[in-house]
Design a protein around this motif. Sequence first.
Motif, short mmCIF file in Angstrom:
data_model
loop_
_atom_site.label_atom_id
_atom_site.label_comp_id
_atom_site.label_asym_id
_atom_site.label_seq_id
_atom_site.Cartn_x
_atom_site.Cartn_y
_atom_site.Cartn_z
N TYR A 275 47.61 -8.12 -55.34
CA TYR A 275 46.72 -6.99 -55.67
C TYR A 275 45.89 -7.41 -56.88
CZ TYR A 275 45.29 -2.25 -57.03
OH TYR A 275 44.56 -1.13 -57.36
N PRO A 276 44.56 -7.38 -56.80
CA PRO A 276 43.75 -8.04 -57.83
C PRO A 276 43.34 -7.16 -59.01
CG PRO A 276 42.37 -7.46 -55.97
CD PRO A 276 43.75 -6.99 -55.62
N TYR A 277 43.65 -5.87 -58.97
CA TYR A 277 43.25 -5.00 -60.07
C TYR A 277 44.45 -4.73 -60.97
CZ TYR A 277 39.55 -4.19 -56.60
OH TYR A 277 38.56 -4.36 -55.67
N LYS A 278 44.18 -4.11 -62.13
CA LYS A 278 45.25 -3.88 -63.10
C LYS A 278 45.91 -2.51 -62.95
CE LYS A 278 42.44 -4.94 -66.51
NZ LYS A 278 41.83 -5.15 -67.82
N ALA B 44 35.03 0.35 -63.02
CA ALA B 44 35.71 -0.22 -61.84
C ALA B 44 34.98 -1.49 -61.42
CB ALA B 44 35.72 0.80 -60.70
N PRO B 45 35.58 -2.65 -61.63
CA PRO B 45 34.91 -3.90 -61.28
C PRO B 45 35.19 -4.32 -59.83
CG PRO B 45 36.91 -4.37 -62.51
CD PRO B 45 36.87 -2.87 -62.28
N SER B 46 34.21 -4.92 -59.18
CA SER B 46 34.38 -5.49 -57.83
C SER B 46 35.02 -4.53 -56.85
CB SER B 46 35.22 -6.77 -57.90
OG SER B 46 34.59 -7.71 -58.71
N GLY C 295 52.36 -6.85 -63.74
CA GLY C 295 51.72 -6.13 -64.85
C GLY C 295 50.78 -5.02 -64.44
N VAL C 296 50.75 -4.67 -63.14
CA VAL C 296 49.88 -3.58 -62.69
C VAL C 296 50.49 -2.23 -63.13
CG1 VAL C 296 49.04 -2.34 -60.63
CG2 VAL C 296 48.97 -4.84 -60.71
N THR C 297 49.63 -1.34 -63.64
CA THR C 297 50.09 0.01 -63.98
C THR C 297 49.86 0.93 -62.79
OG1 THR C 297 49.55 -0.34 -66.29
CG2 THR C 297 49.79 1.95 -65.58
#
Length: 611
Positions: free
Chosen positions: A312-315, A250-252, A274-276
């Motif tokens: 939203y900055p995560y994937k 888990a980054p940042s 492209g977020v899952t």
Amino acid sequence: MSKLSLLFFLFLSSYQLVLSQNYWQQSVNYKMTVDMDVESFKYSGHQELVYTNNSPDTLRKVFYHMFFNAFKPESEMAVRVKTGKDINVRFKYMPNIDSLKKKEQGYITSLNLKQDGVLLSPVESETILEVPLNRPLLPGKKTNLTMRFEGQLPKIVNRAGRNSEDGIAISMSQWYPKIAEYDYDGWNAEPYLGREFHGVWGDFDVTINIDKNYTVAASGYLENPEEYGRGYGEKQKKVKGKKLSWRFIAPSVHDFTWAADPDYVHDTYPGPNGVTLRFFYKNNPEIKENWKKLQPKTADFMRFFNNTIGPYPYKEYNVVQGGEGGMEYAMLTLISGDRNFRDLAGVTAHELAHSWFQHILATNEIKHEWMDEGFASYISTIAEDIILEENAPFPLISSYNRYFQLATSGKEQPQSTNSNRYDYNFGYEATAYSKGAVFLAQLGYIIGPAHLAKTIKNYYSLHKFTHPTPNDFRRVAESVSGIQLKWYITDWTQTTNTIDYAIRSVNEVEDKTLVVLERVGSMPMPLDILVVFKDGTQQMHYVPITLMRGEKSNPYDGLNWIVEKDWSWAFPQYTLTIRSPKKEIASIVIDPSFYMADIERSNNNYSSKKR
Ligand SMILES: [Zn+2]
């Protein structure tokens, strides 16, 4: 009265601000391994931290949160739950902590804690571990902190716990020794009494070893997902022993949470950009349909927040049945799942909104609880109204009503109260959630809805991945609107002053009408005053207050907007002059939008008795 349309969220931002050059924040990288025994709910692990002191200060101590020690009989939290003046709803249906037997209690202990290989002598003080360092940590320097830890998941579900009411085996939040945040305000090493959190930003690399029949949901991205099956990938690798290893990166983030259950259904759904989106829920026919219907709606909620706050900055994002009620974590929420669809969608919208207002804009929730709960409540309430196509005439009505209930209850304490110090749990809840939501909605009334929308976006782009304070937010709103707002932050968040404006008298004098207005409450506010004439025409008289040093522009499409002279706070009364020869006034209303939180609306109206 004509329908006044307030156009929130339609305005794109091109505005740029820069963070103060004095701003700094600590950083930490976690590498952890944890072994879970699903029979005894005992776990043990190893932790390796690389901690960087970005502060200008030399640190001689560090602190860790040891949250699970709150789940021991006679803990400070156990006592607090019993001695509060009213019931903490989060503990309402739970067994008393004091009744937990040894094998049912929660705890966590640190063993063999070392700084750069040298053994330290930490002092355990229930939920806080005090750690004198062997060598002082100088500004700009890094240090390695390693330890083993042993813990037990409590047999009570308060955010974390075992065997939740919905039957989820393992809800693991606040489960590891978590280094406390050191910021401009010094150490934030508050004991855990059941309120919320403040953590250090960093990267997490966590390996979970657990019975191979369990499916794990966690903050972060699973390494080699294709080998796990169970919704993560195609194949399921053969496991020789009893346990399977799951490694998540888990980054940042400033927290890491996971949950595990042998019966999880795991669905994925494509979110925006492209977020899952991942959904983990019990294979229970009674809730399955709701959890399926929830998936496209979660994508819609995320799209809405992307557009109104920032991307939203995560994937990945995980909606996980677990815990009790609902609680937000990094890239993940734990929610109880035996709910009707409306409720399930509502709690998901709220917890997802916290991805922005807490997990990206990480305010200190012990100090400024209204900035995450209130802001999340505000934005999710509007999102629910739009995405669930409810089209309520005033979506924030329950936030306003609960604030009014609070303000007139005699139980209100200022919003700046430390979240552990509220006398009443009701006071805390209504202040953080409802008064916090009203803070934003009412700011839209003060600076105009277009400027509020822009403020929210600029706040995100300027302060994401930091620990913003109320003043940081205020400064963004001031820059966007050109209106001074120190008075608003002061009165609304640091006092229990209330707003009450009244129409005292209306008199025709020659060809004018003189309206005497009175400030009854001690909190100042600018006034929008709607005058409706008997011929059906309308005027909006706008009375700014001197403290604003500026004015909003007309937010009411097509309505005649008349800017009046400022009203200075010390003057209890103000005379508004309406010049309208040959027209008779039918009615006058202070704030027809209802966005100003006037605690006594009955004195806001005047209607002509003349035929
Ligand atoms: Zn919340």
